[in-house]
Design a protein around this motif. Structure first.
Motif, PDB file in Angstrom:
ATOM      1  N   TYR A  35      -6.186  11.580   0.962  1.00  0.00           N
ATOM      2  CA  TYR A  35      -5.316  10.456   1.301  1.00  0.00           C
ATOM      3  C   TYR A  35      -5.117  10.354   2.813  1.00  0.00           C
ATOM      4  O   TYR A  35      -5.017  11.361   3.504  1.00  0.00           O
ATOM      5  CB  TYR A  35      -3.939  10.636   0.664  1.00  0.00           C
ATOM      6  N   GLN A  39      -1.422   6.283   3.237  1.00  0.00           N
ATOM      7  CA  GLN A  39      -1.381   6.377   1.774  1.00  0.00           C
ATOM      8  C   GLN A  39      -0.339   7.407   1.340  1.00  0.00           C
ATOM      9  O   GLN A  39       0.400   7.177   0.381  1.00  0.00           O
ATOM     10  CB  GLN A  39      -2.760   6.766   1.241  1.00  0.00           C
ATOM     11  N   ASP A  42       3.135   5.992   1.844  1.00  0.00           N
ATOM     12  CA  ASP A  42       3.456   5.052   0.775  1.00  0.00           C
ATOM     13  C   ASP A  42       3.739   5.783  -0.532  1.00  0.00           C
ATOM     14  O   ASP A  42       4.696   5.480  -1.241  1.00  0.00           O
ATOM     15  CB  ASP A  42       2.302   4.066   0.609  1.00  0.00           C
ATOM     16  N   LYS A  43       2.918   6.760  -0.841  1.00  0.00           N
ATOM     17  CA  LYS A  43       3.041   7.527  -2.091  1.00  0.00           C
ATOM     18  C   LYS A  43       4.384   8.260  -2.179  1.00  0.00           C
ATOM     19  O   LYS A  43       5.007   8.320  -3.234  1.00  0.00           O
ATOM     20  CB  LYS A  43       1.883   8.520  -2.190  1.00  0.00           C
TER      21      LYS A  43
END
Length: 126
Positions: A35, A39, A42-43
Motif C-alpha cells: 500500500y 492508501q 485512507d484505510k
C-alpha cells in the motif's frame, strides 16, 4: 486491524507492525507492491505523513524497498528479517517479563518450563 490511538506505541510503529504481519501472513510476497502512504492513510483514517513514516521505518530496516515513481515493494528476505527481529526483540522481552513475574510468584524453573510446554502443545493443536 484497528489502530490503537490510546497505545503508548506510536501510530507509525503500529502501521509498520501491521505491514510486517501482512507480509508474514503471505498477503504480500517478495517484490510485490505494498500500500502507498495515501492508501494506508485512507484505510486507517490517519495522516498520510504518519503512514509514510511507518513505511520509511520498514525501508530503513530493509524490509521494503523503493522504486522511484512506482512505490514500495517487499524485499527479497523480508519474511526472514521480520521473524528474526520479532524473535530477538518481542520474544526476548516477553520471556524476560515472564521470568520476572514467575520469580515474583515463586514459580520454579521446572514448573515454568512445564507451563510453557503445555501452552505450546495447546497452541499446536488449534
Amino acid at each position: 486491524m484497528l489502530l490503537n490511538s490510546d497505545s503508548s506505541k506510536p501510530i507509525y510503529v503500529q502501521i509498520s507492525e501491521w505491514l510486517e504481519a501482512e507480509i508474514l501472513r503471505g498477503h504480500f510476497a517478495t517484490d510485490q507492491k505494498v500500500y502507498s502512504q495515501y492508501q494506508l492513510a485512507d484505510k486507517f483514517n490517519i495522516n498520510p505523513a504518519t503512514a509514510g513514516k511507518g513505511l520509511t521505518l520498514l525501508v530503513d530496516e530493509n524490509i521494503l524497498y523503493k522504486k522511484r515513481g512506482l512505490g514500495m515493494f517487499v524485499a527479497e528476505d523480508a519474511r526472514e528479517k521480520i521473524m528474526s527481529k520479532r524473535k530477538n526483540q518481542t520474544l526476548k522481552r516477553l520471556i524476560f517479563d515472564l521470568v520476572i513475574e514467575a520469580n515474583h510468584l515463586g514459580v520454579e524453573e521446572e514448573e515454568l518450563m512445564q507451563m510453557i510446554k503445555e501452552t505450546k502443545r495447546k497452541g499446536e493443536v488449534q
